[in-house]
Design an enzyme around this catalytic site. Sequence first.
Site, PDB file in Angstrom:
ATOM      1  N   GLY A 101      46.310  46.249  29.519  1.00 10.61           N
ATOM      2  CA  GLY A 101      47.468  47.480  28.817  1.00 10.61           C
ATOM      3  C   GLY A 101      46.283  48.435  28.521  1.00 10.61           C
ATOM      4  O   GLY A 101      46.525  48.897  27.962  1.00 10.61           O
TER       5      GLY A 101
ATOM      6  N   GLN B 297      43.701  51.248  31.444  1.00  8.31           N
ATOM      7  CA  GLN B 297      43.985  52.197  31.987  1.00  8.31           C
ATOM      8  C   GLN B 297      44.977  52.444  32.935  1.00  8.31           C
ATOM      9  O   GLN B 297      45.842  53.640  32.644  1.00  8.31           O
ATOM     10  CB  GLN B 297      42.626  53.110  32.768  1.00  8.31           C
ATOM     11  CG  GLN B 297      41.817  53.512  31.229  1.00  8.31           C
ATOM     12  CD  GLN B 297      41.515  54.901  31.299  1.00  8.31           C
ATOM     13  OE1 GLN B 297      42.540  55.578  30.990  1.00  8.31           O
ATOM     14  NE2 GLN B 297      40.685  55.712  31.974  1.00  8.31           N
TER      15      GLN B 297
ATOM     16  N   ARG C 254      34.539  49.441  37.024  1.00  9.37           N
ATOM     17  CA  ARG C 254      33.484  49.367  37.683  1.00  9.37           C
ATOM     18  C   ARG C 254      32.811  50.441  36.731  1.00  9.37           C
ATOM     19  O   ARG C 254      33.852  51.597  36.052  1.00  9.37           O
ATOM     20  CB  ARG C 254      32.375  49.047  38.894  1.00  9.37           C
ATOM     21  CG  ARG C 254      33.736  49.884  39.385  1.00  9.37           C
ATOM     22  CD  ARG C 254      33.256  50.014  41.015  1.00  9.37           C
ATOM     23  NE  ARG C 254      33.949  50.442  41.800  1.00  9.37           N
ATOM     24  CZ  ARG C 254      34.279  50.240  43.055  1.00  9.37           C
ATOM     25  NH1 ARG C 254      32.416  50.721  43.567  1.00  9.37           N
ATOM     26  NH2 ARG C 254      34.991  50.804  43.386  1.00  9.37           N
TER      27      ARG C 254
ATOM     28  N   ARG D  67      32.616  46.981  43.458  1.00  9.75           N
ATOM     29  CA  ARG D  67      33.172  45.426  42.576  1.00  9.75           C
ATOM     30  C   ARG D  67      33.452  44.487  42.279  1.00  9.75           C
ATOM     31  O   ARG D  67      33.796  44.046  41.640  1.00  9.75           O
ATOM     32  CB  ARG D  67      34.338  46.283  43.884  1.00  9.75           C
ATOM     33  CG  ARG D  67      35.616  47.168  43.989  1.00  9.75           C
ATOM     34  CD  ARG D  67      36.636  47.295  44.381  1.00  9.75           C
ATOM     35  NE  ARG D  67      37.436  48.844  45.006  1.00  9.75           N
ATOM     36  CZ  ARG D  67      37.130  49.373  45.541  1.00  9.75           C
ATOM     37  NH1 ARG D  67      35.771  49.131  46.941  1.00  9.75           N
ATOM     38  NH2 ARG D  67      37.289  50.637  45.978  1.00  9.75           N
TER      39      ARG D  67
ATOM     40  N   ASN E 233      39.556  43.840  40.043  1.00 10.45           N
ATOM     41  CA  ASN E 233      38.864  43.929  40.868  1.00 10.45           C
ATOM     42  C   ASN E 233      37.479  42.874  41.120  1.00 10.45           C
ATOM     43  O   ASN E 233      37.634  42.025  39.413  1.00 10.45           O
ATOM     44  CB  ASN E 233      38.268  45.241  41.001  1.00 10.45           C
ATOM     45  CG  ASN E 233      39.122  45.798  41.992  1.00 10.45           C
ATOM     46  OD1 ASN E 233      38.569  45.648  42.808  1.00 10.45           O
ATOM     47  ND2 ASN E 233      38.911  47.170  41.588  1.00 10.45           N
TER      48      ASN E 233
ATOM     49  N   HIS F 204      39.139  44.877  50.200  1.00 11.40           N
ATOM     50  CA  HIS F 204      39.230  46.065  49.391  1.00 11.40           C
ATOM     51  C   HIS F 204      37.919  46.193  49.169  1.00 11.40           C
ATOM     52  O   HIS F 204      37.211  46.524  47.261  1.00 11.40           O
ATOM     53  CB  HIS F 204      40.090  45.977  48.106  1.00 11.40           C
ATOM     54  CG  HIS F 204      39.960  47.017  47.294  1.00 11.40           C
ATOM     55  ND1 HIS F 204      40.776  48.216  47.381  1.00 11.40           N
ATOM     56  CD2 HIS F 204      40.687  47.393  45.917  1.00 11.40           C
ATOM     57  CE1 HIS F 204      40.414  48.993  47.017  1.00 11.40           C
ATOM     58  NE2 HIS F 204      40.357  48.926  45.726  1.00 11.40           N
TER      59      HIS F 204
HETATM   60  N1  APR Z   1      44.160  39.067  28.796  1.00 13.73           N
HETATM   61  C1  APR Z   1      44.846  40.246  28.663  1.00 13.73           C
HETATM   62  N2  APR Z   1      44.251  41.520  29.199  1.00 13.73           N
HETATM   63  C2  APR Z   1      42.820  41.163  28.938  1.00 13.73           C
HETATM   64  C3  APR Z   1      41.800  39.881  28.493  1.00 13.73           C
HETATM   65  C4  APR Z   1      42.849  38.896  28.691  1.00 13.73           C
HETATM   66  N3  APR Z   1      42.217  37.961  29.172  1.00 13.73           N
HETATM   67  N4  APR Z   1      40.536  40.782  28.846  1.00 13.73           N
HETATM   68  C5  APR Z   1      40.688  41.680  28.145  1.00 13.73           C
HETATM   69  N5  APR Z   1      41.932  42.926  29.245  1.00 13.73           N
HETATM   70  C6  APR Z   1      42.363  43.462  29.085  1.00 13.73           C
HETATM   71  C7  APR Z   1      41.095  44.996  27.925  1.00 13.73           C
HETATM   72  O1  APR Z   1      41.580  44.775  26.555  1.00 13.73           O
HETATM   73  C8  APR Z   1      42.045  46.020  28.680  1.00 13.73           C
HETATM   74  O2  APR Z   1      42.710  47.059  27.689  1.00 13.73           O
HETATM   75  O3  APR Z   1      42.811  44.105  30.375  1.00 13.73           O
HETATM   76  C9  APR Z   1      42.746  46.792  30.116  1.00 13.73           C
HETATM   77  C10 APR Z   1      41.954  46.642  31.459  1.00 13.73           C
HETATM   78  O4  APR Z   1      42.428  47.834  30.906  1.00 13.73           O
HETATM   79  P1  APR Z   1      41.201  48.916  31.461  1.00 13.73           P
HETATM   80  O5  APR Z   1      39.212  48.849  30.906  1.00 13.73           O
HETATM   81  O6  APR Z   1      40.936  50.500  30.748  1.00 13.73           O
HETATM   82  O7  APR Z   1      40.783  48.902  32.848  1.00 13.73           O
HETATM   83  P2  APR Z   1      41.387  49.584  34.173  1.00 13.73           P
HETATM   84  O8  APR Z   1      41.220  50.730  34.050  1.00 13.73           O
HETATM   85  O9  APR Z   1      43.058  49.461  33.531  1.00 13.73           O
HETATM   86  O10 APR Z   1      41.114  48.495  35.466  1.00 13.73           O
HETATM   87  C11 APR Z   1      41.936  46.953  34.849  1.00 13.73           C
HETATM   88  O11 APR Z   1      42.058  46.981  37.789  1.00 13.73           O
HETATM   89  O12 APR Z   1      41.284  48.540  39.009  1.00 13.73           O
HETATM   90  C12 APR Z   1      41.135  47.136  38.767  1.00 13.73           C
HETATM   91  O13 APR Z   1      37.924  47.483  38.800  1.00 13.73           O
HETATM   92  C13 APR Z   1      39.406  47.532  37.555  1.00 13.73           C
HETATM   93  O14 APR Z   1      39.461  45.331  37.122  1.00 13.73           O
HETATM   94  C14 APR Z   1      39.732  46.559  36.691  1.00 13.73           C
HETATM   95  C15 APR Z   1      41.131  46.336  37.205  1.00 13.73           C
END
Ligand code: APR
Length: 311
Positions: free
Chosen positions: A11, A13, A85, A91, A123, A178
């Site tokens: 949940g 970005q 990243r 990635r 990614n 990608h």
């Molecule tokens: N289960 C559920 N959620 C998790 C887990 C897990 N085991 N581990 C991490 N998270 C959550 C984090 O707590 C965080 O809220 O995943 C979320 C990731 O959100 P962001 O850090 O804001 O990353 P975001 O920009 O959403 O990108 C997520 O998509 O495009 C790809 O490279 C990017 O790998 C990244 C992913």
Amino acid sequence: MSRKKIALIGGGQIGQILALIAAQKELGDVTILDIPDFENAAKGKALDLMELRPLGGYDVEINGTSNYADIAGSDVIIITAGVPRSPGMSRDDLLNVNLKIISNVAENVKKYAPNAFVIVVSNPLDAIVYSFYKVSGFPKNRIIGMAGALDSSRFKAFIAMETGYSVKDISCLVLGGHGDTMVPLSRLATVGGVPVSELISADKLTEIEDRTRMAGGEIVKLLGRGSAFFSPAQSAIEMAESFLKDKKRVIPSAALCEGEYGIDGLFIGVPCVIGSNGIEKILEVQLNDAEKTALQATVLHVEGVVKSTGL
Ligand code: APR
């Protein structure tokens, strides 16, 4: 008819924008799942969106949780769990940390929502979607990676910026992994049916292809922290919507190839027909020699990253 259920694993970005668009489009009830440390953040975002409902006028429920039991019965699952990243990273640099996360997510999705259509966004996409497939044992029609929809949108955006013509009339395809080796196919790009080669010079088109390949990194550098989130979210929603409404849209996506394009046993970006049976067909397009060579290079790259997962 009861509402469809959409679970968002992660949940952050992208997850929060996914929740907003899914609710605005009334695709179904939305569950935002994050780790226990971020359960309250997920609940807070869900409540904020519930309070936006009277303004937006959408009648769906949005909930936050860290409990996988809450995703039971989901029709669609979109996975963004993982780390994005930072400037200077590729990635592929995310592999070790995101591999552990996806394995845990895959076990839970298999347990609680074994019939869902799963869209992976985390990614390095091609290796992470492969890992989900291996760990979960999901059938290949119900597991797909979001990449080509975004890469093609970026390609279209740059063509629109160059020509000044409507994004609505631009059609194009990006094949492959990608990453920096993806293959934007200028030869097949059109604006209102007119080949782009008749509208944009060859040199400029090469520049646009290069910018498309590096577009994610361009945004990472500008943001300074984290990676793109609006366009990745909308891209995944297009795929979810095509599945939920059986639209049979043709969307470039990472799908398990078993012979298509001469690729075997890898998830690679190819044009997929997405309908109520998930990936209903992979469309094959004739490539010229240069395009075949570029596709081989991207396949080789993805193969290397997948091998290092040990799965
Ligand atoms: N289960 C559920 N959620 C998790 C887990 C897990 N085991 N581990 C991490 N998270 C959550 C984090 O707590 C965080 O809220 O995943 C979320 C990731 O959100 P962001 O850090 O804001 O990353 P975001 O920009 O959403 O990108 C997520 O998509 O495009 C790809 O490279 C990017 O790998 C990244 C992913």
